[in-house]
Design an enzyme around this catalytic site. Structure first.
Site, PDB file in Angstrom:
ATOM      1  N   MET A  58       0.660  -1.445  -0.086  1.00 47.16           N
ATOM      2  CA  MET A  58       0.140   0.672   0.000  1.00 47.16           C
ATOM      3  C   MET A  58       0.931   1.328  -0.092  1.00 47.16           C
ATOM      4  O   MET A  58       0.638   2.162  -0.491  1.00 47.16           O
ATOM      5  CB  MET A  58      -1.148   0.497   0.853  1.00 47.16           C
ATOM      6  N   ASP A 345      -4.615   1.510  -3.662  1.00 47.55           N
ATOM      7  CA  ASP A 345      -3.839   1.158  -2.358  1.00 47.55           C
ATOM      8  C   ASP A 345      -2.789   2.570  -1.671  1.00 47.55           C
ATOM      9  O   ASP A 345      -2.211   2.737  -2.458  1.00 47.55           O
ATOM     10  CB  ASP A 345      -2.796   0.126  -3.249  1.00 47.55           C
ATOM     11  N   THR A 346      -3.903   2.405  -0.993  1.00 43.17           N
ATOM     12  CA  THR A 346      -3.377   3.781   0.382  1.00 43.17           C
ATOM     13  C   THR A 346      -3.334   3.330   1.679  1.00 43.17           C
ATOM     14  O   THR A 346      -4.521   2.462   1.820  1.00 43.17           O
ATOM     15  CB  THR A 346      -4.137   4.449   0.017  1.00 43.17           C
ATOM     16  N   ILE A 347      -1.991   4.271   2.195  1.00 39.95           N
ATOM     17  CA  ILE A 347      -2.948   4.126   3.800  1.00 39.95           C
ATOM     18  C   ILE A 347      -3.294   5.552   4.378  1.00 39.95           C
ATOM     19  O   ILE A 347      -3.476   6.642   3.205  1.00 39.95           O
ATOM     20  CB  ILE A 347      -1.665   3.550   4.719  1.00 39.95           C
TER      21      ILE A 347
END
Length: 523
Positions: A58, A345-347
């Site tokens: 991510m 896709d990331t936090i």
């Protein structure tokens, strides 16, 4: 208050500090930093560095970030743009000559310069208390010792592993396969990079042997990246933009982020009596889907233009004209799809400390494992943010040298009566503006508390039609299809979110999305 007879999770109530993020070890590290005397910036950075080891599919040190910051003692909000630019040798014409109609999603073509590490160092220097060496210590330990792969991480890793190429397979696979649930993942190469940064600050990443490893690896893969490109990476403080919705102001980053899309979407939705509709019924989902089509079409026209006409995009009359196009009974055709890529896709991490400094930080390598490439020696996973450019000649977001592409990742903050009341974020690539709008309307139109507003089912009208989570009934799905929507059940949960309420009574309330592995913690 939630129905305690049913499965669910309660929000976290605390007085001294709260962190909410997508992995519990990162949340724990953030609270440890607060209890050791650090502030919200120290805690958020420490947690974000750990997330690069806990969720490497991510985010990571080769990626970008955006930050909204409320310093202690003020209600002002600062915006820090930590998105990297394309290298000086980046050439759209060369990609078109190879037959590409859009920037490839994987490989060397979409690799832009990593901006997050410059922003993290800048934040630590300008607003932190403990120093970068203290902030980095937990991530260095976890990179050396390893982190057990969590359930959602295992699910995503298995999906994304096929993208890994060359050296990236050595660094992010175990025995040639994606690590499984509970298996320990270690990143000793990244531990070395973080030690360089602890000793030298940003120079330890953008200059010296770490930068040399990245440049040599990229050039061996056919990239034009140079040491001068890396040395020249700089983040920027900018003024956030905002828009009102029912007595609450939503604060977002200006372009090249897509935050203006969330404000426009709320402006469109303000023309409908959402509170009179079933919160998770057919009509609300339809109105939201139509508003998203219109707001995203405007985004495609305006975002990433250096002369972006935000005044026009966010003007009340623009929203009124767009709202008038919505037929309450019939779906319109989808807007022209983006030629540039969008993904999920990331936090996100948010922290509020005892002095009520608040951090809203979002951090990503774009697609799962970014470009699928990594540096040979240290295993730095390169992002594929260049896939956020278009190859359309003359478009403001056309790929070119030294440019920032349109970005999907957007942190948010809410104000009421001039007071910052909530940092929040909704992960999910293109979904994020719609996610911000849904979260705000869940709060303000339906009176949900932050945890319930996050838990509630989601739908999104994007490039794959109207995707709906299984939390919606079959009846609603059938009715939406009858209205002309191309309905499908989402392969995976739509997005993920965290939020912290800053109460006037001195209480902090943290909420975290069950769609991810994380939690909110406080003390």
């Amino acid at each position: 208050m939630r129905d305690l007879h049913l499965p669910g999770r309660s929000a976290i109530y605390a007085a001294n500090g709260v962190c909410a993020t997508s992995h519990p070890l990162a949340a724990k590290v953030a609270i440890d930093i607060l209890q050791a005397g650090g502030n919200a910036v120290d805690a958020a950075l420490a947690g974000a560095f750990v997330l690069g080891i806990a969720e490497p599919q991510m985010c990571g040190i080769g990626g970008d970030c955006f930050v909204l910051l409320k310093p202690a003692g003020t209600e002002d909000i600062l915006a820090l743009n930590g998105s990297g630019r394309s290298p000086a040798g980046y050439d759209a014409e060369a990609m078109r000559a190879k037959g590409h109609e859009s920037v490839p999603l994987r490989g060397i073509e979409p690799v832009t310069l990593p901006g997050a590490m410059d922003a993290f160092c800048r934040l630590s220097e300008d607003h932190g208390k403990l120093g970068l060496d203290r902030v980095l210590a937990p991530a260095i330990r976890y990179a050396d010792d390893g982190i057990p792969v969590a359930p959602r991480v295992a699910f995503d890793w298995a999906d994304d592993a096929a993208a890994l190429q060359g050296a990236a397979r050595d660094h992010y696979l175990i025995g040639g396969t994606a690590p499984t649930l509970g298996q320990i993942f270690r990143a000793p190469g990244q531990a070395q990079v973080l030690r360089h940064m602890a000793a030298e600050g940003r120079k330890g990443f953008y200059e010296g042997e770490v930068a040399e490893d990245m440049v040599a690896s990229l050039r061996a893969l056919g990239g034009s990246h140079t040491l001068d490109d890396f040395a020249g990476v700089r983040c920027d403080y900018t003024a956030p933009i905002c828009g009102p919705y029912k007595g609450t102001d939503l604060y977002e980053h200006p372009p090249n982020g897509q935050g203006a899309t969330a404000i426009l979407m709320l402006n469109i939705l303000s023309h409908f009596d959402l509170a009179a509709l079933e919160p998770f019924g057919t009509q609300r989902a339809h109105i939201e889907a139509e508003a998203a089509k219109l707001a995203y079409d405007a985004r495609n026209r305006f975002i990433a233009d250096p002369t972006t006409r935000l005044d026009h995009m966010l003007a009340p009359e623009t929203a009124a004209r767009l709202a008038a196009l919505i037929d309450p009974k019939r779906a319109m055709a989808a807007a022209k799809p983006l030629t540039e890529a969008v993904h999920k896709d990331t936090i996100y991490i948010t922290v509020v400390d005892r002095d009520r400094m608040a951090v809203s930080l979002i951090y990503s390598i774009f697609w799962g494992f970014g470009s699928g490439l990594a540096s040979t020696r240290f295993g730095i996973n390169f992002q594929n943010r260049g896939a956020g450019f278009t190859l359309e000649r003359g478009h403001p977001n056309e790929a070119g040298p030294g440019k920032r592409p349109m970005h999907t990742i957007i942190p948010g903050m809410l104000k009421q009566g001039g007071r910052v009341t909530m940092p929040f974020g909704v992960m999910g690539g293109a979904y994020q503006p719609c996610g911000h709008a849904r979260f705000v309307t869940n709060l303000l139109d339906y009176g949900l508390d932050p945890q319930a507003a996050i838990d509630a089912p989601r739908c999104f009208s994007g490039s794959d039609g109207l995707q709906i989570e299984r939390g919606y009934s079959g009846k609603v799905r059938a009715e939406l299809a009858a209205m002309g929507h191309e309905v499908s059940v989402a392969h995976e949960p739509i997005g993920g979110a965290q939020a912290i309420v800053i109460g006037q009574d001195g209480v902090l309330i943290g909420a975290s999305d069950p769609r991810k592995d994380g939690c909110a913690l406080g003390y």
